[in-house]
Design an enzyme around this catalytic site. Structure first.
Site, PDB file in Angstrom:
ATOM      1  N   HIS A   1      73.086  15.279 -22.241  1.00 51.11           N
ATOM      2  CA  HIS A   1      71.911  14.578 -22.781  1.00 51.11           C
ATOM      3  C   HIS A   1      70.629  15.067 -22.085  1.00 51.11           C
ATOM      4  CE1 HIS A   1      74.537  12.205 -25.157  1.00 51.11           C
ATOM      5  NE2 HIS A   1      74.989  11.428 -24.180  1.00 51.11           N
TER       6      HIS A   1
ATOM      7  N   ARG B   1      79.045  13.768 -19.585  1.00 49.03           N
ATOM      8  CA  ARG B   1      78.329  13.819 -20.874  1.00 49.03           C
ATOM      9  C   ARG B   1      76.813  13.685 -20.687  1.00 49.03           C
ATOM     10  NH1 ARG B   1      80.775  12.921 -25.579  1.00 49.03           N
ATOM     11  NH2 ARG B   1      78.942  11.823 -26.338  1.00 49.03           N
TER      12      ARG B   1
ATOM     13  N   LEU C   1      51.169  18.401 -35.359  1.00 46.37           N
ATOM     14  CA  LEU C   1      52.520  17.998 -35.757  1.00 46.37           C
ATOM     15  C   LEU C   1      52.690  16.472 -35.688  1.00 46.37           C
ATOM     16  CD1 LEU C   1      55.624  18.806 -36.181  1.00 46.37           C
ATOM     17  CD2 LEU C   1      55.796  18.590 -33.693  1.00 46.37           C
TER      18      LEU C   1
ATOM     19  N   ARG D   1      78.164  16.051 -41.534  1.00 45.35           N
ATOM     20  CA  ARG D   1      77.972  14.702 -42.086  1.00 45.35           C
ATOM     21  C   ARG D   1      76.575  14.204 -41.733  1.00 45.35           C
ATOM     22  NH1 ARG D   1      82.530  13.816 -38.538  1.00 45.35           N
ATOM     23  NH2 ARG D   1      81.813  13.316 -36.436  1.00 45.35           N
TER      24      ARG D   1
ATOM     25  N   SER E   1      71.412   6.518 -32.908  1.00 46.28           N
ATOM     26  CA  SER E   1      71.712   5.851 -34.186  1.00 46.28           C
ATOM     27  C   SER E   1      72.065   4.380 -33.951  1.00 46.28           C
ATOM     28  CB  SER E   1      72.877   6.551 -34.891  1.00 46.28           C
ATOM     29  OG  SER E   1      74.108   6.174 -34.310  1.00 46.28           O
TER      30      SER E   1
ATOM     31  N   ASP F   1      73.025  17.030 -32.395  1.00 44.25           N
ATOM     32  CA  ASP F   1      74.394  16.659 -32.013  1.00 44.25           C
ATOM     33  C   ASP F   1      75.037  17.745 -31.150  1.00 44.25           C
ATOM     34  OD1 ASP F   1      76.561  14.953 -31.952  1.00 44.25           O
ATOM     35  OD2 ASP F   1      77.474  15.802 -33.760  1.00 44.25           O
TER      36      ASP F   1
ATOM     37  N   GLU G   1      67.287  19.928 -48.585  1.00 47.50           N
ATOM     38  CA  GLU G   1      68.260  21.013 -48.393  1.00 47.50           C
ATOM     39  C   GLU G   1      69.006  20.761 -47.080  1.00 47.50           C
ATOM     40  OE1 GLU G   1      68.974  23.413 -50.530  1.00 47.50           O
ATOM     41  OE2 GLU G   1      67.465  22.624 -51.913  1.00 47.50           O
TER      42      GLU G   1
ATOM     43  N   GLU H   1      74.624   3.068 -34.664  1.00 49.96           N
ATOM     44  CA  GLU H   1      76.045   3.015 -34.291  1.00 49.96           C
ATOM     45  C   GLU H   1      76.285   3.489 -32.851  1.00 49.96           C
ATOM     46  OE1 GLU H   1      75.030   4.309 -37.352  1.00 49.96           O
ATOM     47  OE2 GLU H   1      75.539   2.361 -38.217  1.00 49.96           O
TER      48      GLU H   1
HETATM   49  C1  IPE Z   1      74.537  11.229 -34.827  1.00 48.46           C
HETATM   50  O1  IPE Z   1      75.429  11.790 -33.918  1.00 48.46           O
HETATM   51  C2  IPE Z   1      73.467  10.454 -34.107  1.00 48.46           C
HETATM   52  C3  IPE Z   1      72.536  11.221 -33.310  1.00 48.46           C
HETATM   53  C4  IPE Z   1      72.502  12.520 -33.150  1.00 48.46           C
HETATM   54  C5  IPE Z   1      71.519  10.444 -32.636  1.00 48.46           C
HETATM   55  P1  IPE Z   1      76.813  11.083 -33.540  1.00 48.46           P
HETATM   56  O2  IPE Z   1      77.477  11.952 -32.539  1.00 48.46           O
HETATM   57  O3  IPE Z   1      76.580   9.665 -33.128  1.00 48.46           O
HETATM   58  O4  IPE Z   1      77.585  11.088 -34.943  1.00 48.46           O
HETATM   59  P2  IPE Z   1      79.140  10.888 -35.262  1.00 48.46           P
HETATM   60  O5  IPE Z   1      79.586   9.657 -34.518  1.00 48.46           O
HETATM   61  O6  IPE Z   1      79.863  12.104 -34.792  1.00 48.46           O
HETATM   62  O7  IPE Z   1      79.211  10.753 -36.755  1.00 48.46           O
HETATM   63  C1  IPE Z   2      74.165  13.747 -29.624  1.00 47.42           C
HETATM   64  O1  IPE Z   2      75.169  14.340 -28.863  1.00 47.42           O
HETATM   65  C2  IPE Z   2      73.329  12.788 -28.810  1.00 47.42           C
HETATM   66  C3  IPE Z   2      73.418  11.378 -29.239  1.00 47.42           C
HETATM   67  C4  IPE Z   2      74.151  10.925 -30.205  1.00 47.42           C
HETATM   68  C5  IPE Z   2      72.598  10.441 -28.506  1.00 47.42           C
HETATM   69  P1  IPE Z   2      76.573  13.640 -28.669  1.00 47.42           P
HETATM   70  O2  IPE Z   2      76.521  12.778 -27.451  1.00 47.42           O
HETATM   71  O3  IPE Z   2      76.997  12.937 -29.904  1.00 47.42           O
HETATM   72  O4  IPE Z   2      77.505  14.899 -28.400  1.00 47.42           O
HETATM   73  P2  IPE Z   2      78.994  15.123 -28.916  1.00 47.42           P
HETATM   74  O5  IPE Z   2      78.988  14.975 -30.401  1.00 47.42           O
HETATM   75  O6  IPE Z   2      79.840  14.071 -28.252  1.00 47.42           O
HETATM   76  O7  IPE Z   2      79.319  16.510 -28.465  1.00 47.42           O
HETATM   77 MG    MG Z   3      78.069  13.553 -31.545  1.00 50.11          MG
END
Ligand code: IPE
Ligand code: IPE
Ligand code: MG
Length: 254
Positions: free
Chosen positions: A41, A37, A135, A198, A69, A24, A211, A71
């Site tokens: 990535h 953004r 791995l 979370r 995810s 994340d 853990e 979501e």
């Molecule tokens: C969790 O990150 C999913 C991935 C890293 C693939 P999110 O950025 O989607 O999580 P929330 O929305 O902050 O909980």
């Molecule tokens: C995690 O980084 C990547 C995916 C969920 C695909 P984010 O895109 O959620 O980055 P933040 O949380 O917005 O910084």
């Molecule tokens: Mg995120």
């Protein structure tokens, strides 16, 4: 921490058998640099390569990465499109290197929503690396912990309806066989980068005794040193699995 516990912890194995990571912070990494953004990535994909290499070098048997995810479809359409393209192009460009490094690739999640091209490529990548013995790299894509529990329940219901399974035979161990990752050791160490504390619907069933470790580092900055710091913290945890510290020290088995 008492001396007893410390002595015990220092003898525990520093190396987890299975590390599961919520990658994340890509968006925030880009935002801090006034970049779109999607630049975050792309940089995140480089961190994946670094961490996979580090796991190979450290002989960590299993690494599970949360890539997308169930979501994440709720994000702007353009970002989802770019993530899907990046997923495919990264797979294509990395597969040879992974194969040579003896990495076995596995994908978990509901892949029905992916394009046929991506689905085909996922199948091809799994087939190409299935006999590799290094791995095991599990990519969770369109994965959700609740979906995993639900798909297991659905298949169990089908087996009961078909007379292949009696509800009385359904134990926790048996249920486990229907979940994703059933054939792999359960995660010992969960890492989430980016500072949020979370699970965000990652491995819910499998994390029961994992853990948990949270890092402030944004995923595109994550490197082998950060992984070592997480493993060092893991080595200092006392895993009791419901027992007392004294029982663990004696090596009692429940
Ligand atoms: C969790 O990150 C999913 C991935 C890293 C693939 P999110 O950025 O989607 O999580 P929330 O929305 O902050 O909980
Ligand atoms: C995690 O980084 C990547 C995916 C969920 C695909 P984010 O895109 O959620 O980055 P933040 O949380 O917005 O910084
Ligand atoms: Mg995120």
């Amino acid at each position: 921490m008492s001396n007893d516990v410390q002595a015990l912890s220092s003898t525990s194995d520093w190396r987890p058998r299975h590390v599961a990571i919520v990658m994340d912070g890509n968006g925030r990494w880009a935002q801090q640099r006034s970049l779109p953004r999607t630049a975050g990535h792309r940089e995140g994909a480089k961190a994946v390569r670094r961490v996979v290499e580090a796991c190979v070098e450290r002989n960590i048997p299993v690494l599970t990465l949360f890539a997308f995810s169930s979501e994440n479809w709720r994000r702007p359409r353009r970002e989802v499109e770019i993530l899907m393209n990046l997923f495919l192009t990264t797979l294509r460009s990395e597969i040879r290197r992974l194969d040579v490094a003896n990495v076995r690739l596995r994908f978990i999640g509901d892949h029905g929503a992916f394009s046929p091209t991506l689905r085909d490529y996922i199948t091809k990548a799994e087939k190409r690396t299935m006999r590799n013995t290094g791995l095991t790299l599990v990519i969770a894509a369109n994965y959700g912990g609740r979906w995993d529990i639900l798909q297991a329940a659905r298949r169990i219901a089908e087996d009961v309806a078909a007379g292949r399974l009696s509800p009385n035979d359904l134990t926790t161990e048996f249920y486990h066989r229907y979940t994703c990752l059933a054939d792999l050791p359960e995660p010992d160490l969960f890492i989430r980068t980016g500072g949020e504390q979370r699970i965000s619907n990652f491995l819910l069933w499998q994390l029961a005794y994992t853990e948990l470790y949270f890092s402030e580092r944004l995923w595109p900055d994550y490197d082998a040193g950060d992984l070592d710091a997480a493993c060092a913290a893991f080595a200092n945890r006392l895993r009791r699995f419901g027992q007392t510290s004294e029982q663990v020290a004696r090596g009692d088995h429940a």
